[in-house]
Design a protein around this motif. Structure first.
Motif, PDB file in Angstrom:
ATOM      1  N   MET A 105      16.119   1.954  -1.173  1.00  0.00           N
ATOM      2  CA  MET A 105      15.222   1.272  -0.238  1.00  0.00           C
ATOM      3  C   MET A 105      16.043   0.302   0.601  1.00  0.00           C
ATOM      4  O   MET A 105      16.876  -0.436   0.071  1.00  0.00           O
ATOM      5  CB  MET A 105      14.121   0.509  -0.980  1.00  0.00           C
ATOM      6  CG  MET A 105      13.206  -0.300  -0.062  1.00  0.00           C
ATOM      7  SD  MET A 105      12.039  -1.369  -0.953  1.00  0.00           S
ATOM      8  CE  MET A 105      10.910  -0.146  -1.613  1.00  0.00           C
ATOM      9  N   PRO A 115       9.885  -1.131   4.838  1.00  0.00           N
ATOM     10  CA  PRO A 115      10.741  -0.507   3.815  1.00  0.00           C
ATOM     11  C   PRO A 115      10.007   0.596   3.068  1.00  0.00           C
ATOM     12  O   PRO A 115       8.779   0.539   2.880  1.00  0.00           O
ATOM     13  CB  PRO A 115      11.078  -1.675   2.876  1.00  0.00           C
ATOM     14  CG  PRO A 115      10.821  -2.914   3.675  1.00  0.00           C
ATOM     15  CD  PRO A 115       9.684  -2.564   4.586  1.00  0.00           C
ATOM     16  N   CYS A 116      10.748   1.586   2.641  1.00  0.00           N
ATOM     17  CA  CYS A 116      10.147   2.679   1.868  1.00  0.00           C
ATOM     18  C   CYS A 116      11.187   3.220   0.890  1.00  0.00           C
ATOM     19  O   CYS A 116      12.392   3.102   1.110  1.00  0.00           O
ATOM     20  CB  CYS A 116       9.643   3.789   2.793  1.00  0.00           C
ATOM     21  SG  CYS A 116      10.928   4.579   3.780  1.00  0.00           S
ATOM     22  N   TRP A 117      10.689   3.795  -0.207  1.00  0.00           N
ATOM     23  CA  TRP A 117      11.573   4.438  -1.179  1.00  0.00           C
ATOM     24  C   TRP A 117      11.960   5.824  -0.679  1.00  0.00           C
ATOM     25  O   TRP A 117      11.120   6.577  -0.188  1.00  0.00           O
ATOM     26  CB  TRP A 117      10.884   4.563  -2.533  1.00  0.00           C
ATOM     27  CG  TRP A 117      10.770   3.287  -3.290  1.00  0.00           C
ATOM     28  CD1 TRP A 117       9.635   2.576  -3.547  1.00  0.00           C
ATOM     29  CD2 TRP A 117      11.845   2.568  -3.900  1.00  0.00           C
ATOM     30  NE1 TRP A 117       9.928   1.452  -4.273  1.00  0.00           N
ATOM     31  CE2 TRP A 117      11.275   1.426  -4.519  1.00  0.00           C
ATOM     32  CE3 TRP A 117      13.215   2.769  -4.000  1.00  0.00           C
ATOM     33  CZ2 TRP A 117      12.039   0.486  -5.206  1.00  0.00           C
ATOM     34  CZ3 TRP A 117      13.975   1.834  -4.683  1.00  0.00           C
ATOM     35  CH2 TRP A 117      13.397   0.715  -5.283  1.00  0.00           C
ATOM     36  N   VAL A 129       4.605   0.267   0.053  1.00  0.00           N
ATOM     37  CA  VAL A 129       5.297   1.445   0.556  1.00  0.00           C
ATOM     38  C   VAL A 129       4.330   2.624   0.590  1.00  0.00           C
ATOM     39  O   VAL A 129       3.356   2.671  -0.176  1.00  0.00           O
ATOM     40  CB  VAL A 129       6.515   1.791  -0.338  1.00  0.00           C
ATOM     41  CG1 VAL A 129       7.580   0.712  -0.229  1.00  0.00           C
ATOM     42  CG2 VAL A 129       6.093   1.972  -1.787  1.00  0.00           C
TER      43      VAL A 129
END
Length: 607
Positions: free
Chosen positions: A474, A481-483, A432
């Motif tokens: 997420m 995907p990313c936080w 990420v």
């Protein structure tokens, strides 16, 4: 002085004459003597002023039973029927605003306000609200309600629509005029298309509202198969699968489950005891539920001795007791590991601290096998060894691991995924662009099938470590995907949000809400206080969930598990000693033991 004890002793036939319970604590001489009044008492110490008492006159006139309105704010009378979600547009908003201001200032209110019976018929309510004080604090609000029948004048928009419909219908041949039916062709669809292609895609609250539109919709929304699809579309396939595979699940109606998971009306605590013994005594083990069975693996014994034995508690038994299970090829002893359920009957253990230091191995146990056997999964490219990390399972086949404590006490902030359905499972790091601060003792929770939520833990901020109450999400359905930090929440609670904590309990409820409580809590907050957060909302906000029953004083994430999707079991909750495994508290999320109720009876109480 108004007293709760006296209030609770009033019978449902109480009126304003005083009776055997003494006079009403405010004058009623200004009200008509010959009229019959509704009488309501609400709790002013709760911010939403929930009703705690109504008399029989209120029930007769409004059509609502006492058990339907206790715990609600009186504003539901401003909605036309139990399925309406918004205040009726004919209700005078200026009167509502004046009433709210009086309540905020703690002064008496008098006025007239449009209300509605349960069947939707209008009532004019000559209302009087009187605050009751005790030691200079407003503890209750007493309402006197004088109802008279009312008529609703058609709005200009409705009149235009009525004339337009009449003109349109008149232009059609006589045999085809009934086809217009409000200029909507939806009634030409078959029941099958209507139920399975349209109604099944609505949310539980929306389908409950649709059911009161007309008789045809009402009949269609009584179909339990439709409600099952509604629940599956709203909650996700994994949540419905868990509910269906639990022994006794056939006795649960989907319409009732939808109501109870939406309103939390059935949520309650219950304390119970179990037999058997887990020896040697231990702490820092991990628990997980498989169907109605709870499994314990490993733990820290005397002199920090890592344990590798397995115990099972069958809650489906008439006399549940802990039993040691003889398994082949057990993993090395450990503590500070995670234990998760995959594919319904298999358990997966990862990491922890063993005799020779930190671990990063993976083992699977199939409880249905004869005999049960642990099997090591040689996953390629594993994450570095760790303990006190967090893990969850996705799609019933994938293990997700996050954070934890590495060698020399360093905290981690990475996230890995292992697909156990592959012939040769391979670890994959979810890379990420930005990660939350490194942490241990936090929780990962799956919601909406492929989204995960991280909460709390002991987090590292610069050179210092603090308990955290950060929330991050997420979406694993995204290509990258990313936080994302969850911001803008907490405005409705004193102090803002759930207090910072680690080693707490976090579970995902059907519909996407996250329930959090327990753990090692910072400040003076009670570990037994339940908090709800719905990350699917545009502006997620923490809510306090108050439930009945005997709640545990303590709860730890590694001693708590969800059984069958409807029960949350906490061990060692009375003293905080996690090794006390013969006392437990159970949070009933839905009343699965209730006898089957007809769809008609259930639907009348829905939402």
């Amino acid at each position: 002085m108004f007293c709760m004890k006296n209030q609770m002793e009033w019978d449902s036939d109480f009126d304003l004459s005083g009776g055997d319970n003494g006079p009403i604590p405010f004058p009623v001489s200004s009200l008509p003597k010959t009229a019959t009044f509704g009488f309501v008492v609400s709790d002013a110490l709760d911010p939403d002023h929930p009703i705690i008492y109504v008399n029989t006159v209120f029930e007769i006139i409004t059509g609502y039973r006492a058990d339907e309105v206790i715990g609600k704010n009186c504003r539901f009378l401003q909605c036309r029927g139990p399925y309406a979600k918004r205040r009726h547009p004919s209700v005078d908003s200026t009167v509502v605003s004046k009433m709210r201001r009086c309540l905020e200032k703690g002064i008496e209110f008098q006025g007239e306000l449009l209300n509605f019976r349960k069947d939707g018929s209008p009532l004019m309510n000559k209302l009087r609200l009187v605050p009751i004080r005790e030691d200079d604090e407003i503890t209750h609000i007493i309402g006197v309600l004088f109802f008279t029948d009312a008529k609703l004048a058609p709005s200009p928009a409705k009149e235009i629509t009525r004339r337009r419909d009449r003109s349109f219908s008149a232009a059609l041949p006589v045999g085809e005029r009934n086809v217009s039916r409000g200029l909507c062709g939806i009634f030409e669809l078959s029941d099958e298309v209507m139920a399975y292609r349209i109604l099944s895609r609505l949310t539980p609250r929306d389908i409950a509202s649709v059911g009161c539109v007309c008789r045809r919709f009402n009949e269609l929304t009584k179909n339990d198969d439709v409600w099952r699809m509604v629940c599956q579309n709203t909650w996700g396939s994994e949540a419905t699968r868990v509910l269906e595979t639990v022994p006794g699940a056939k006795r649960i109606e989907w319409v009732r489950l939808a109501r109870e998971f939406t309103t939390h009306e059935a949520t309650s605590w219950r304390k119970f005891s179990v037999g058997g013994i887990v020896q040697p005594s231990r702490c820092n083990f991990s628990t997980c539920a498989v169907g109605n069975k709870i499994v314990i693996f490993g733990g820290e014994g005397v002199n920090m001795q890592p344990m590798n034995d397995t115990f099972v508690l069958d809650l489906g038994s008439s006399t549940p007791e802990w039993k040691s299970v003889l398994v082949s090829s057990p993993p090395p002893g450990r503590w500070g590991h995670t234990l998760s359920c995959v594919n319904g009957s298999r358990l997966v253990v990862f990491g922890g601290y063993g005799s020779h230091g930190l671990l990063n191995d993976v083992f699977l146990l199939d409880l249905d096998a004869d005999p049960p056997t642990w099997r090591e999964v040689s996953g390629l490219a594993p994450p570095i060894p760790r303990s006190w990390h967090s893990s969850c399972t996705l799609d019933g086949t994938k293990l997700i691991v996050s954070g934890g404590c590495a060698d020399s006490g360093a905290l981690l902030n990475d996230t890995f995924l292992l697909d156990l359905s592959m012939d040769i499972p391979t670890w994959k790091e979810i890379r990420v662009p930005w990660s939350p601060p490194s942490r241990l003792g936090h929780t990962l929770t799956v919601y909406g099938d492929r989204k995960i939520l991280m909460f709390g833990g002991l987090a590292e901020y610069g050179s210092r470590r603090f308990r955290s109450n950060d929330v991050y999400t997420m979406n694993l359905s995204e290509n990258e995907p990313c936080w994302r930090p969850v911001v803008g929440y907490g405005t409705s609670l004193p102090g803002g949000v759930a207090a910072p904590r680690l080693d707490h309990v976090a579970i995902s409820l059907p519909g996407g809400q996250i329930l959090i409580f327990g753990g090692s809590v910072a400040g003076l907050d009670s570990a037994s206080q339940l908090y709800l957060l719905d990350p699917t909302e545009e502006k997620p906000t923490w809510r306090v969930l108050n439930v009945k029953g005997s709640s545990p004083q303590f709860a730890w994430g590694h001693t708590t598990c969800v059984v069958g999707g409807t029960r949350l079991v906490v061990f060692g909750g009375q003293t905080g000693e996690e090794w006390m495994l013969n006392e437990a508290h159970e949070l009933l999320l839905a009343n699965s033991s209730t006898k089957i109720t007809s769809s008609r009876q259930v639907e009348k109480r829905l939402f």
